[in-house]
Structure formats: structure tokens, C-alpha cells
Write an enzyme that holds these catalytic residues in place. Structure first.
Site, PDB file in Angstrom:
ATOM      1  CE  LYS A 123      35.328   9.857  52.836  1.00 50.97           C
ATOM      2  NZ  LYS A 123      35.487   9.157  54.134  1.00 50.97           N
ATOM      3  NE  ARG A 136      36.399  19.171  72.306  1.00 51.91           N
ATOM      4  CZ  ARG A 136      37.075  18.010  72.255  1.00 51.91           C
ATOM      5  NH1 ARG A 136      37.493  17.552  71.074  1.00 51.91           N
ATOM      6  NH2 ARG A 136      37.342  17.341  73.350  1.00 51.91           N
ATOM      7  CG  HIS A 146      43.650  15.644  61.267  1.00 50.48           C
ATOM      8  ND1 HIS A 146      42.679  14.819  61.785  1.00 50.48           N
ATOM      9  CD2 HIS A 146      43.044  16.850  61.050  1.00 50.48           C
ATOM     10  CE1 HIS A 146      41.538  15.489  61.881  1.00 50.48           C
ATOM     11  NE2 HIS A 146      41.737  16.716  61.454  1.00 50.48           N
ATOM     12  CG  HIS A 149      42.785  10.996  55.757  1.00 50.32           C
ATOM     13  ND1 HIS A 149      42.919   9.857  55.001  1.00 50.32           N
ATOM     14  CD2 HIS A 149      41.538  10.967  56.279  1.00 50.32           C
ATOM     15  CE1 HIS A 149      41.796   9.164  55.060  1.00 50.32           C
ATOM     16  NE2 HIS A 149      40.938   9.811  55.826  1.00 50.32           N
ATOM     17  CD  GLN A 211      41.386   3.470  60.268  1.00 50.19           C
ATOM     18  OE1 GLN A 211      41.423   3.083  59.101  1.00 50.19           O
ATOM     19  NE2 GLN A 211      40.835   4.613  60.606  1.00 50.19           N
TER      20      GLN A 211
END
Length: 313
Positions: A123, A136, A146, A149, A211
Site C-alpha cells: 500500500k 503528469r 483517491h 483511500h 470492483q
């Protein structure tokens, strides 16, 4: 007052160390919660503040080759984790029902301890997902969910590995999650390889279905605990947390499925061509770990983290 607060922290730290399973105490990032918490706080600061400002006046990096290598490595790592989970109990001695925490030093128990720690450590490697987004200049993809999590998962797993490294039925969701990551990082690797591989990504919309299946499997398995006449699982708190985690994310991804594939709010534009950077010029972009956002529609300013509604995840 300050002395009492410091004394309380010291006592808590000592208590945690005394409760740490001796079989995992010497593994990296397991000595105390301070190390891993510091890393995760630094990650949040980089994703939300430092990273976007660092890249504000710079051109985005072209990291396709690095991303291909990274994604392939994550496929292999997660495949190995799945194999080790299977061999250390799930395909050998576990009943798939009330499997208790193994507190012995048997070879199988120690093997489960090693793979549980490896899943936890993976993780931290996955934090590179966000680093690639920042470098990027894909800040619109770094949503609240995001960041939450990627930071919450390793933080909670530290406690699980600390107290119950050979987690019995509490480790099922980790094995399923690693299986899903084999599929998802395969997708990301093909996507980063460029437009010539776009024809192999026709199964894009099924990522959400994968998912949802993950959360269904985890919820069904862990829900058995509430219907058994007797199951003396050593840390019932883990059972409740896993069930809530599965339900929470099943709700979020179900909402996305309805919005995207039933109401058609996010279906891709068919006549647009893929770009050169490994992503596609579509109205919907699949993000790492199954999260989604809409290109050009996410509300953000100066690279700040997106704080949109669930439907914009």
C-alpha cells in the site's frame, strides 16, 4: 498540562509496543505507528499542496515507460501476494467460514504473517499512483476519495498487522483486493503503453463491475460472522470494520455504475481518438484503484485537490 499530555502519549506508545505481535515486530514500518503515520501525512501534504505547487510552472513529465514498468511490477507483486495468501491458508487449511487468527509459530502461520505484512507494505508502494498523477499534472484525478483511500488503507492495516498478522477470516478482503489489483494494474499498463493498445481495452467499463464483485464477495464472506451460532474470532472489531468498509465502497461504486451505464451520464464519446499519453480522449477516465472522474469537468483551481460530489469520483 503539557507534561500530562506527553506522559499519556508515551504510555500509549508503550502499550502499543507491548501489544505488537512478536512475529512481526522487526518488519520494516512495524516498530511503531509514528513512522507510517509520518509517511502518510507527508503523502497527503505532497498530493494536496506541495506537489501541485511544485508542478505549477513546469511542463508535465512524460513517464510512460516508467508507468509501464511500475504497472507490470504491481501486477507481479499482487499476483505473488494472492498466491501466498492461498498457500498460507485460503487454499489449504481454511474453512472459508470462521477461520481464527493463528497465534502459533508454525510454518503456515509465519507464511501468513509475511504475506499480511507484504500486502500492508504494498500500500505504500501504491502511493506512487498519486506521484505519477502529480508529475503528469493530472491533478483533476486526485480526488478526496483517491487520497483518503490511499492513506486510510495502509494506516488501518498497520493496526491489523500489528495485532493480528495471521488474520484468519479477517484477511480474506486483502486476498480479494490483491486479485482485483492484478486485473487493474494490467489495464493501467496497457493504457500507458500508448494508442496501439487501445483496442485491447474494450473491457474498460467492466472495471467498475469487477470492483462491485469485490465488495460483494467481501461483504458476503464477512457477514457470515453475524449468523454463526459460535465464532470466537479474537478481534471482532476487525469484522465490523471490514463489513462497513465493504458496504461503504459498494455504495460509491454502485452509484457510479448507475450514473455511467444506466443513466448514461458518463458514457464515452465514440468519435474521439486516443491521445498519445496512454490515456484516451473520452469523457470518462478510469482512475487507479477503480475510481473515476470526468475529463475537463472536475472542479479544481491551481492544482488543488478535487472536493466534488460522489458522482464525480
Amino acid at each position: 498540562m503539557l507534561r500530562e499530555a506527553v506522559s499519556g502519549v508515551v504510555k500509549l506508545h508503550g502499550y502499543i509496543q507491548s501489544r505488537t505481535d512478536a512475529r512481526v515486530r522487526d518488519y520494516p514500518l512495524m516498530h511503531s505507528p509514528v513512522q507510517m503515520t509520518t509517511i502518510l501525512l507527508a503523502y497527503i501534504a505532497f498530493a494536496v499542496y506541495a506537489g501541485p505547487r511544485l508542478m505549477a510552472n513546469r511542463k508535465p513529465f512524460g513517464l510512460n515507460r516508467a508507468m509501464i514498468i511500475y504497472n507490470l511490477s504491481m501486477v507481479l507483486l499482487n499476483a505473488f501476494i494472492v498466491y501466498e495468501f492461498m498457500m498460507s491458508g485460503w487454499a489449504t487449511t481454511f474453512t472459508w467460514r470462521c477461520d481464527l487468527v493463528d497465534t502459533t509459530t508454525s510454518p503456515q502461520a509465519l507464511r501468513m504473517v509475511r504475506v499480511a505484512w507484504l500486502f500492508y507494505f504494498s500500500k505504500f508502494i501504491e502511493l506512487l499512483d498519486t506521484v505519477f498523477f502529480v508529475l503528469r499534472k493530472k491533478q483533476s484525478q486526485i480526488t478526496f476519495l483517491h487520497v483518503f483511500h490511499h492513506s486510510f488503507m495502509p494506516w488501518t492495516w498497520w493496526w491489523g498487522v500489528t495485532l493480528t498478522p495471521a488474520g484468519g477470516m479477517g484477511s480474506f478482503h486483502a486476498m480479494v483486493n490483491a486479485t482485483v489489483h492484478v486485473i487493474m494494474y494490467s489495464y493501467y499498463g496497457l493504457s500507458a503503453a500508448g494508442p496501439r493498445f487501445q483496442k485491447y481495452l474494450w473491457w474498460k467499463k467492466y472495471m467498475t463491475a469487477i470492483q462491485l464483485i469485490q465488495f460483494i464477495l467481501v461483504s458476503i464472506h464477512i457477514s457470515q460472522y453475524y449468523f454463526m451460532e459460535r465464532c470466537d474470532y479474537q478481534v471482532p472489531l476487525w469484522i465490523h470494520l471490514i463489513w462497513m468498509y465493504g458496504f461503504f465502497f459498494f455504495f460509491l461504486f454502485s452509484n457510479f455504475w448507475v450514473q455511467a451505464y444506466i443513466k448514461g451520464n458518463r458514457l464515452p464519446i465514440a468519435n474521439q481518438k486516443p491521445k498519445q499519453n496512454g490515456s484516451t480522449n473520452e469523457s470518462m477516465t478510469v482512475m487507479r484503484n477503480g475510481k473515476h472522474c470526468e475529463n475537463g469537468n472536475s472542479k479544481h483551481a491551481n492544482g488543488n485537490i478535487v472536493m466534488g460530489k460522489v458522482k464525480n469520483i
